[in-house]
Design an enzyme around this catalytic site. Structure first.
Site, PDB file in Angstrom:
ATOM      1  CB  CYS A 259     -28.203  -5.627  11.213  1.00  0.00           C
ATOM      2  SG  CYS A 259     -26.409  -5.524  11.420  1.00  0.00           S
TER       3      CYS A 259
ATOM      4  CG  ASN B 165     -21.994  -7.945   9.375  1.00  0.00           C
ATOM      5  OD1 ASN B 165     -21.116  -8.486   8.739  1.00  0.00           O
ATOM      6  ND2 ASN B 165     -22.526  -8.541  10.416  1.00  0.00           N
TER       7      ASN B 165
ATOM      8  CB  CYS C  81     -24.604  -2.272  15.829  1.00  0.00           C
ATOM      9  SG  CYS C  81     -23.652  -0.758  15.636  1.00  0.00           S
ATOM     10  NE  ARG C  82     -29.547  -3.239  13.966  1.00  0.00           N
ATOM     11  CZ  ARG C  82     -30.402  -2.767  13.054  1.00  0.00           C
ATOM     12  NH1 ARG C  82     -31.694  -2.752  13.319  1.00  0.00           N
ATOM     13  NH2 ARG C  82     -29.958  -2.300  11.903  1.00  0.00           N
ATOM     14  CB  SER C  83     -26.120  -8.998  12.138  1.00  0.00           C
ATOM     15  OG  SER C  83     -25.176  -8.192  11.482  1.00  0.00           O
TER      16      SER C  83
ATOM     17  CG  ASP D 138     -29.251   1.032  13.691  1.00  0.00           C
ATOM     18  OD1 ASP D 138     -28.284   0.857  14.463  1.00  0.00           O
ATOM     19  OD2 ASP D 138     -29.134   1.292  12.485  1.00  0.00           O
TER      20      ASP D 138
HETATM   21  P1  4NP Z   1     -26.174  -2.211  12.469  1.00  0.00           P
HETATM   22  O1  4NP Z   1     -26.012  -0.659  12.849  1.00  0.00           O
HETATM   23  O2  4NP Z   1     -27.056  -2.266  11.239  1.00  0.00           O
HETATM   24  O3  4NP Z   1     -26.839  -2.805  13.667  1.00  0.00           O
HETATM   25  O4  4NP Z   1     -24.777  -2.728  12.216  1.00  0.00           O
HETATM   26  C1  4NP Z   1     -25.546   0.298  11.945  1.00  0.00           C
HETATM   27  C2  4NP Z   1     -24.202   0.431  11.729  1.00  0.00           C
HETATM   28  C3  4NP Z   1     -23.711   1.402  10.849  1.00  0.00           C
HETATM   29  C4  4NP Z   1     -24.602   2.219  10.195  1.00  0.00           C
HETATM   30  C5  4NP Z   1     -25.958   2.080  10.407  1.00  0.00           C
HETATM   31  C6  4NP Z   1     -26.428   1.119  11.272  1.00  0.00           C
HETATM   32  N1  4NP Z   1     -24.111   3.211   9.312  1.00  0.00           N
HETATM   33  O5  4NP Z   1     -24.925   3.995   8.799  1.00  0.00           O
HETATM   34  O6  4NP Z   1     -22.903   3.285   9.062  1.00  0.00           O
END
Ligand code: 4NP
Length: 144
Positions: A3, A6, A8-10, A117
């Site tokens: 993702c 790294n 939240c989702r992955s 997201d």
């Molecule tokens: P992820 O979510 O891609 O599912 O881990 C996010 C986590 C952090 C950020 C964006 C999306 N960020 O902008 O810090």
């Protein structure tokens, strides 16, 4: 499992798939296309929703996706189309691009569906993401 951050989702996808396969035979890992959170634990909301379903993801630490992952892994599941573009950009002129698949293609083949997201939303977003990933990982585990 890839993702953006790294966190939240992955990490959820990694934890869910690991819970469904034999870890001595199949190696599962996750990474983010961005490195801002490298070294961090998963987001507390991801940890909480995983724990609710008896999956512990607190052994995970974020890392940035690396070009070498194309050689190390047989499958690269991306959470959304933006992750897919970012990953493919790192792999110009390489014939391993066929390894990259939108994870929700597992359950909605050809429909081009993103895992949303949940970072900027509320807890229910994490619950929804968990359920989508649970279904997709069930399909992946059966196929593997
Ligand atoms: P992820 O979510 O891609 O599912 O881990 C996010 C986590 C952090 C950020 C964006 C999306 N960020 O902008 O810090």
């Amino acid at each position: 499992m890839v993702c953006l951050g790294n966190i939240c989702r992955s990490p959820l996808a990694e934890g869910i798939l690991k819970s469904k396969i034999d870890s001595s035979r199949i190696y599962v890992d996750s990474a983010g296309t961005g490195g801002w959170h490298a070294g961090e634990l998963p987001d507390p909301r991801s940890i909480a929703v995983a724990r609710k379903y008896d999956i512990d993801i607190t052994d995970q630490r974020a890392r940035k996706f690396d070009r070498s992952d194309f050689d190390l892994f047989d499958y690269i599941f991306v959470m959304d189309n933006s992750n897919k573009q970012d990953v493919l950009k790192l792999n110009n002129y390489n014939d391993a691009n066929h390894k990259v698949q939108l994870i929700l293609d597992e359950i909605f083949p050809g429909e081009n569906v993103d895992v949303p997201d949940p970072y900027y939303g509320g807890d229910d977003g994490f619950e929804q993401v968990f359920k989508m990933l649970e279904e997709a990982c069930e399909s992946i585990a059966r196929r593997l």
